[in-house]
Scaffold this active site. Structure first.
Site, mmCIF file in Angstrom:
data_model
loop_
_atom_site.group_PDB
_atom_site.id
_atom_site.type_symbol
_atom_site.label_atom_id
_atom_site.label_comp_id
_atom_site.label_asym_id
_atom_site.label_seq_id
_atom_site.Cartn_x
_atom_site.Cartn_y
_atom_site.Cartn_z
ATOM 1 N N SER A 214 14.264 7.765 -23.503
ATOM 2 C CA SER A 214 14.132 6.369 -23.164
ATOM 3 C C SER A 214 15.202 5.952 -22.166
ATOM 4 O O SER A 214 15.203 6.401 -21.028
ATOM 5 C CB SER A 214 14.204 5.541 -24.445
ATOM 6 O OG SER A 214 13.833 4.230 -24.162
ATOM 7 N N LYS B 74 9.436 -20.879 -24.547
ATOM 8 C CA LYS B 74 10.856 -20.740 -24.863
ATOM 9 C C LYS B 74 11.053 -19.875 -26.101
ATOM 10 O O LYS B 74 12.028 -19.138 -26.205
ATOM 11 C CB LYS B 74 11.466 -22.130 -25.074
ATOM 12 C CG LYS B 74 12.962 -22.122 -25.358
ATOM 13 C CD LYS B 74 13.718 -21.530 -24.191
ATOM 14 C CE LYS B 74 15.219 -21.568 -24.429
ATOM 15 N NZ LYS B 74 15.964 -20.964 -23.320
#
Length: 546
Positions: free
Chosen positions: A332, A384
């Site tokens: 990764s 948000k």
């Protein structure tokens, strides 16, 4: 006489022939170990290596021609008369001063002798302790060690000092300084064999010296031709003395000296250190130098590893040759860094790949409902908060959160493809991690080798220098306080383990966040990582705190 000499050589040949018959099996086993066939060398098995590491068994026992320019240069002869003249002058000056001030100095003579003996004893004890703790050659002098290394009187060039960079102090240390041919006693203990062996060794050393002189002569001709063609002397010096700089990026805790296991290094410190290392290498690396990055990382926060990969990309953009070596894992985020290098090498059982993204967070809204707790939250902006912890999640928020994760994955795949354009992303960018033997078939790595094998193979051609953070050695009261704090920390951890309430330092330090600039994933607790490392992060009011 000539007849006696011929008889001695004939007896030696007969003895050697008998010894060779008895040693047939051993020599046969060694020949199998050094065979160039893939099956004999282990290439067909999982433990094969694509790098030929220098070893005593690989040679034929004859002196080899040095490949490094520093080893071809003749040894500089010391001029002992200068040292003797300086010592005599110093002694004469001391005698004159003592004779002139004898009335004052005679009463202080016992004190001076006592102080001298005290300081001398402390210096000898400190030097012995330093040699024992650092393995400094078993008390041998520098000239004796260079004689054992086969380079009498020609030590390695002095290492340059590394300037301090924004609070980060670095230092250079040579790796494998004693990597040389093994030395054997000149006498085997059997008089019948010593004479023919010594005769052949003398011939071999003479031939090696002749080859070395011829190579040095050719080298001088090459340099003169380059100067005549207009090549800068600085570039010629750099070509004749190449270097390999080694940089480590290892997220594992350091090996414990004693007691409790230390915590892993903070990611911010590792990023600052990597920035300082890259900046220094850009200022000193020549076109003939190489940078080897030893990576050990299962992944982590996207922003952190994206910055680390961008720092390494500075080297590649400047044209510095780079090689990434993976001994354990580069998954990764770790592979995000490794793929930036010009070449990727990995040990056969190292884990490689995991090109993917994972994110998640627990939802405690039902727990709060059962406890009769109401959590009030107000946001400004449609997305948000896309993933909530203390309130129920919405389908719209979860869809937006998935969209942001996919955007990060798309950017990750584009990054890998930019540095390794031959990859089949549909095959390798699935979040899977493979052993290096399989990763080589998929094109994720270029060869199989451990970092030590690769660096030792480079040691015959260039100076291998380790660029690492300078270790601050505290003395006096600061050292006593540091040891006291460490002892208190170990006692506290032991007490916590006994109580059964210890928290893993690794789980607490694995905090991370999503990539900067993303508008979503605005929950009270969001875990986002490049797949391969368990990383979580805390984010409040749009700001990320690891």
């Amino acid at each position: 006489s000539a007849a006696g000499k011929r008889a001695g050589m004939a007896a030696g040949r007969r003895s050697l022939h008998a010894l060779g018959r008895r040693s047939f099996l051993v020599l046969r086993a060694r020949s199998l170990c050094t065979s160039s066939s893939p099956r004999a060398a282990g290439g067909a098995a999982m433990g094969g290596s694509d790098v030929v590491e220098p070893a005593e068994l690989r040679g034929d026992g004859r002196p080899s021609l040095p490949q490094r320019t520093n080893d071809l240069m003749p040894a500089e002869k010391e001029s002992p008369w200068q040292m003797r003249a300086g010592a005599a002058s110093a002694v004469a000056g001391a005698c004159v001063l003592a004779a002139h001030h004898r009335e004052v100095l005679l009463p202080l003579l016992p004190d001076a002798m006592g102080v001298g003996l005290l300081l001398g004893g402390l210096g000898a004890a400190s030097g012995a302790h330093r040699r024992r703790s650092t393995g400094g050659g078993g008390g041998q002098s520098t000239d004796e060690r260079h004689e054992l290394l086969g380079r009498r009187g020609s030590p390695e060039p002095s290492l340059p000092t590394v300037p301090k960079d924004q609070g980060i102090e670095l230092e250079l240390a040579e790796l494998f300084p004693a990597c040389a041919e093994a030395s054997y006693p000149s006498s085997s203990g059997t008089g019948a064999l010593d004479q023919p062996l010594a005769a052949h060794e003398a011939v071999e050393h003479k031939q090696a010296a002749s080859a070395k002189a011829a190579r040095l002569k050719d080298l001088v001709a090459e340099v003169e031709a380059e100067l005549a063609s207009g090549v800068a002397p600085r570039r010629i010096r750099q070509r004749l003395n190449p270097r390999v700089f080694v940089v480590d990026f290892d997220v594992r805790p350091s090996a414990p000296a004693s007691g409790a296991r230390p915590p892993p290094p903070p990611m911010r410190l590792m990023l600052d250190t990597l920035r300082a290392q890259v900046s220094y290498l850009l200022s000193v690396a020549s076109p003939y130098d190489e940078v080897v990055l030893r990576i050990t990382s299962p992944g982590g926060p996207v922003a952190d590893y994206g910055l680390a990969a961008a720092q390494l990309a500075r080297l590649r953009a400047a044209g510095v040759s780079t090689t990434a070596c993976v001994d354990l894992v580069a998954a990764s985020g770790g592979y995000m860094m490794a793929c930036v290098a010009d070449r990727v090498l990995a040990s056969p059982f190292a884990y490689i790949g995991s090109i993917g993204v994972v994110a998640g967070a627990p939802n405690l809204s039902r727990v709060l409902d059962r406890g009769g707790v109401e959590y009030v939250q107000r946001t400004s902006g449609r997305f948000k908060r896309t993933l909530n912890i203390l309130q129920p999640n919405t389908e719209e928020g979860l869809a937006k959160f998935q969209e942001e994760i996919d955007a990060i994955h798309t950017a990750f795949k584009a990054h890998v493809l930019a540095f390794r354009p031959g990859l089949d992303l549909d095959r390798v960018a699935t979040g899977e991690a493979w052993l290096a033997v399989r990763a080589r078939e998929l094109g994720l790595v270029d060869g199989l080798s451990t970092a030590d094998a690769y660096l030792r193979s480079k040691r015959t051609q260039a100076a291998v220098l380790h660029l690492k953070p300078r270790r601050v050695r505290r003395t006096g009261l600061a050292a006593i306080l540091e040891r006291g704090v460490e002892a208190a920390a170990r006692a506290a951890e032991a007490a916590a383990q006994v109580a059964g309430g210890v928290l893993s330092a690794g789980s607490l330090r694995a905090a991370g966040a999503v990539v900067p600039g993303m508008a979503g994933a605005r929950s009270g607790l969001v875990s986002t990582r490049v797949a391969g490392g368990a990383v979580s992060g805390t984010e409040r009011d749009g700001g990320v705190s690891g």
